[in-house]
Design a protein around this motif. Structure first.
Motif, PDB file in Angstrom:
ATOM      1  N   LEU A  80     -61.698 -40.416  83.067  1.00  0.00           N
ATOM      2  CA  LEU A  80     -62.779 -39.642  83.681  1.00  0.00           C
ATOM      3  C   LEU A  80     -62.413 -38.169  83.627  1.00  0.00           C
ATOM      4  CD1 LEU A  80     -63.534 -41.620  86.987  1.00  0.00           C
ATOM      5  CD2 LEU A  80     -64.697 -41.827  84.792  1.00  0.00           C
ATOM      6  N   ASP A  81     -63.419 -37.323  83.398  1.00  0.00           N
ATOM      7  CA  ASP A  81     -63.165 -35.892  83.532  1.00  0.00           C
ATOM      8  C   ASP A  81     -63.505 -35.483  84.973  1.00  0.00           C
ATOM      9  OD1 ASP A  81     -65.963 -35.680  83.673  1.00  0.00           O
ATOM     10  OD2 ASP A  81     -66.141 -35.021  81.596  1.00  0.00           O
ATOM     11  N   ASP A  82     -63.182 -34.252  85.339  1.00  0.00           N
ATOM     12  CA  ASP A  82     -63.390 -33.797  86.716  1.00  0.00           C
ATOM     13  C   ASP A  82     -64.851 -33.888  87.139  1.00  0.00           C
ATOM     14  OD1 ASP A  82     -60.701 -33.254  87.312  1.00  0.00           O
ATOM     15  OD2 ASP A  82     -60.827 -31.261  86.400  1.00  0.00           O
ATOM     16  N   GLU A  83     -65.755 -33.536  86.248  1.00  0.00           N
ATOM     17  CA  GLU A  83     -67.188 -33.554  86.568  1.00  0.00           C
ATOM     18  C   GLU A  83     -67.671 -34.977  86.853  1.00  0.00           C
ATOM     19  OE1 GLU A  83     -71.041 -32.551  83.982  1.00  0.00           O
ATOM     20  OE2 GLU A  83     -69.669 -30.854  84.226  1.00  0.00           O
ATOM     21  N   THR A  84     -67.271 -35.930  86.025  1.00  0.00           N
ATOM     22  CA  THR A  84     -67.671 -37.321  86.218  1.00  0.00           C
ATOM     23  C   THR A  84     -67.063 -37.876  87.497  1.00  0.00           C
ATOM     24  OG1 THR A  84     -67.800 -37.619  83.831  1.00  0.00           O
ATOM     25  CG2 THR A  84     -67.688 -39.620  85.165  1.00  0.00           C
ATOM     26  N   LEU A  85     -65.797 -37.544  87.753  1.00  0.00           N
ATOM     27  CA  LEU A  85     -65.141 -37.989  88.977  1.00  0.00           C
ATOM     28  C   LEU A  85     -65.865 -37.448  90.203  1.00  0.00           C
ATOM     29  CD1 LEU A  85     -62.738 -39.411  90.383  1.00  0.00           C
ATOM     30  CD2 LEU A  85     -61.545 -37.226  90.239  1.00  0.00           C
ATOM     31  N   ASP A  86     -66.190 -36.167  90.199  1.00  0.00           N
ATOM     32  CA  ASP A  86     -66.915 -35.568  91.327  1.00  0.00           C
ATOM     33  C   ASP A  86     -68.253 -36.256  91.551  1.00  0.00           C
ATOM     34  OD1 ASP A  86     -64.842 -33.801  91.748  1.00  0.00           O
ATOM     35  OD2 ASP A  86     -65.829 -32.105  90.764  1.00  0.00           O
ATOM     36  N   ALA A  87     -68.966 -36.579  90.476  1.00  0.00           N
ATOM     37  CA  ALA A  87     -70.270 -37.242  90.582  1.00  0.00           C
ATOM     38  C   ALA A  87     -70.109 -38.639  91.175  1.00  0.00           C
ATOM     39  CB  ALA A  87     -70.946 -37.312  89.228  1.00  0.00           C
ATOM     40  N   ARG A  88     -69.085 -39.365  90.751  1.00  0.00           N
ATOM     41  CA  ARG A  88     -68.867 -40.727  91.283  1.00  0.00           C
ATOM     42  C   ARG A  88     -68.457 -40.705  92.745  1.00  0.00           C
ATOM     43  NH1 ARG A  88     -66.415 -44.419  86.350  1.00  0.00           N
ATOM     44  NH2 ARG A  88     -67.986 -43.768  84.828  1.00  0.00           N
ATOM     45  N   VAL A  89     -67.623 -39.745  93.130  1.00  0.00           N
ATOM     46  CA  VAL A  89     -67.231 -39.623  94.530  1.00  0.00           C
ATOM     47  C   VAL A  89     -68.455 -39.253  95.377  1.00  0.00           C
ATOM     48  CG1 VAL A  89     -65.869 -38.279  96.190  1.00  0.00           C
ATOM     49  CG2 VAL A  89     -64.811 -39.104  94.071  1.00  0.00           C
ATOM     50  N   ALA A  90     -69.275 -38.343  94.902  1.00  0.00           N
ATOM     51  CA  ALA A  90     -70.497 -37.964  95.630  1.00  0.00           C
ATOM     52  C   ALA A  90     -71.409 -39.170  95.827  1.00  0.00           C
ATOM     53  CB  ALA A  90     -71.226 -36.852  94.902  1.00  0.00           C
ATOM     54  N   LYS A  91     -71.515 -40.008  94.814  1.00  0.00           N
ATOM     55  CA  LYS A  91     -72.352 -41.215  94.909  1.00  0.00           C
ATOM     56  C   LYS A  91     -71.787 -42.179  95.929  1.00  0.00           C
ATOM     57  CE  LYS A  91     -74.599 -44.744  92.199  1.00  0.00           C
ATOM     58  NZ  LYS A  91     -74.873 -45.285  90.892  1.00  0.00           N
ATOM     59  N   ILE A  92     -70.477 -42.342  95.956  1.00  0.00           N
ATOM     60  CA  ILE A  92     -69.821 -43.219  96.949  1.00  0.00           C
ATOM     61  C   ILE A  92     -70.098 -42.703  98.344  1.00  0.00           C
ATOM     62  CG2 ILE A  92     -67.581 -43.939  97.860  1.00  0.00           C
ATOM     63  CD1 ILE A  92     -66.605 -43.796  94.869  1.00  0.00           C
ATOM     64  N   LEU A  93     -69.945 -41.402  98.548  1.00  0.00           N
ATOM     65  CA  LEU A  93     -70.111 -40.817  99.876  1.00  0.00           C
ATOM     66  C   LEU A  93     -71.556 -40.830 100.350  1.00  0.00           C
ATOM     67  CD1 LEU A  93     -67.610 -37.839  99.623  1.00  0.00           C
ATOM     68  CD2 LEU A  93     -67.258 -40.073 100.702  1.00  0.00           C
TER      69      LEU A  93
END
Length: 96
Positions: A80-93
């Motif tokens: 995962l790149d940083d942008e994809t990771l941030d998007a997935r964490v935002a979706k989880i939250l």
């Protein structure tokens, strides 16, 4: 490969990704709770399992690279790149 700063709370009632908070130095870290105790690496193993499942990656893609004996950790997520990771964490939250 993406870096994820973590503040881990072992011995919690439930495994859960809580959200973003500021650490003592004002850096943004992701607060995570796990039921496992910090004995023989059990809390780190629980953290890896929870992050892998939540982020949709394999357990082998998640590595604690700093802070193995500390509550403050740096985790690397391969694939995962940083942008994809941030998007997935935002979706989880957001609970989606």
């Amino acid at each position: 490969m993406a870096n994820l700063p973590i503040r881990l709370q072992p011995g919690a009632a439930v495994d859960r990704i809580e959200g973003w908070e500021a650490d003592a130095e004002g850096r943004c870290v992701l607060k995570v709770r796990v039921r496992a105790r910090p004995i023989d690496g059990e809390a780190n193993d629980a953290l890896i399992r929870l992050l892998a499942k939540s982020l949709g990656v394999s357990k082998s893609s998640v590595t604690v690279v700093r802070g193995g004996q500390s509550r403050s950790k740096m985790v690397v997520v391969d694939g995962l790149d940083d942008e994809t990771l941030d998007a997935r964490v935002a979706k989880i939250l957001s609970g989606d």
